[in-house]
Design a protein around this motif. Structure first.
Motif, PDB file in Angstrom:
ATOM      1  N   GLY A  68       0.814  -1.204   0.000  1.00 23.82           N
ATOM      2  CA  GLY A  68       0.000   0.000   0.000  1.00 23.82           C
ATOM      3  C   GLY A  68       0.848   1.254   0.000  1.00 23.82           C
ATOM      4  O   GLY A  68       2.009   1.233   0.395  1.00 23.82           O
ATOM      5  N   GLU A  70       0.046   5.323   1.133  1.00 23.37           N
ATOM      6  CA  GLU A  70      -0.934   6.232   1.733  1.00 23.37           C
ATOM      7  C   GLU A  70      -0.374   7.641   1.792  1.00 23.37           C
ATOM      8  O   GLU A  70       0.808   7.826   2.050  1.00 23.37           O
ATOM      9  N   GLY A  71      -1.235   8.631   1.581  1.00 25.49           N
ATOM     10  CA  GLY A  71      -0.862  10.021   1.759  1.00 25.49           C
ATOM     11  C   GLY A  71      -0.297  10.709   0.541  1.00 25.49           C
ATOM     12  O   GLY A  71       0.116  11.863   0.630  1.00 25.49           O
ATOM     13  N   ASP A  72      -0.280  10.028  -0.602  1.00 27.52           N
ATOM     14  CA  ASP A  72       0.341  10.614  -1.790  1.00 27.52           C
ATOM     15  C   ASP A  72      -0.412  11.837  -2.300  1.00 27.52           C
ATOM     16  O   ASP A  72       0.187  12.718  -2.902  1.00 27.52           O
ATOM     17  N   ASP A  81       4.220   0.869   2.222  1.00 20.41           N
ATOM     18  CA  ASP A  81       4.243  -0.387   2.958  1.00 20.41           C
ATOM     19  C   ASP A  81       4.807  -1.490   2.075  1.00 20.41           C
ATOM     20  O   ASP A  81       4.180  -1.902   1.109  1.00 20.41           O
TER      21      ASP A  81
END
Length: 120
Positions: A68, A70-72, A81
Motif C-alpha cells: 500500500g 498512503e498520503g500521496d 508499505d
C-alpha cells in the motif's frame, strides 16, 4: 525479497533523490506489523511525493509490489508499505510534529507489556 534487501532498496532509492535525515528503526520487538521502519524527509511536498514514488518504482523493478501507499495526494507524509519494511517520507514540519523516532523509542516491547500485565 528479504527484509535486508528491501531495506537496501528503499534507502538507495531515497538517497538517489537526495532524501534528508534517513533513519532506520528496528521495531520488530515492538510490533508484529513490520520489522523495520525507515523515516526520511523531503524538502517539499513535491520532493516527498517523488521520493515515495521512487521507492515504489524500485520495489516494482525487483518484483515486489508494495502492499500500500498512503498520503500521496497531500504528500506532506507518504507511507510506503513493503511488508517487512515500512517507509515514511515527510516534510520536516510534519516529521517534527509526529516525531516517530521518539514515539517508537518510548514504546515498551511486547515482552515488557506481557510482564506488566502478568505482574512480573
Amino acid at each position: 525479497m528479504h527484509n535486508d534487501a528491501l531495506k537496501t532498496l528503499a534507502v538507495d532509492a531515497l538517497e538517489e533523490l537526495k532524501a534528508k535525515d534517513i533513519v532506520q528503526l528496528d521495531v520488530s520487538r515492538l510490533t508484529s506489523v513490520t520489522d523495520l521502519m525507515i523515516i526520511a524527509s523531503g524538502t517539499s511536498t513535491r520532493h516527498v511525493s517523488a521520493l515515495a514514488q521512487r521507492v515504489v518504482e524500485r520495489a516494482k523493478e525487483q518484483g515486489r509490489q508494495p502492499l500500500g501507499v498512503e498520503g500521496d495526494a497531500e504528500a506532506d507524509w507518504v507511507l510506503v508499505d513493503l511488508g517487512g519494511v515500512i517507509v515514511h517520507v515527510m516534510v520536516p514540519e510534519t516529521r517534527q510534529l509526529y516525531d516517530l523516532e521518539r514515539l517508537w523509542a518510548d514504546l515498551p516491547s511486547d515482552l515488557e507489556r506481557e510482564n506488566e500485565l502478568s505482574g512480573v
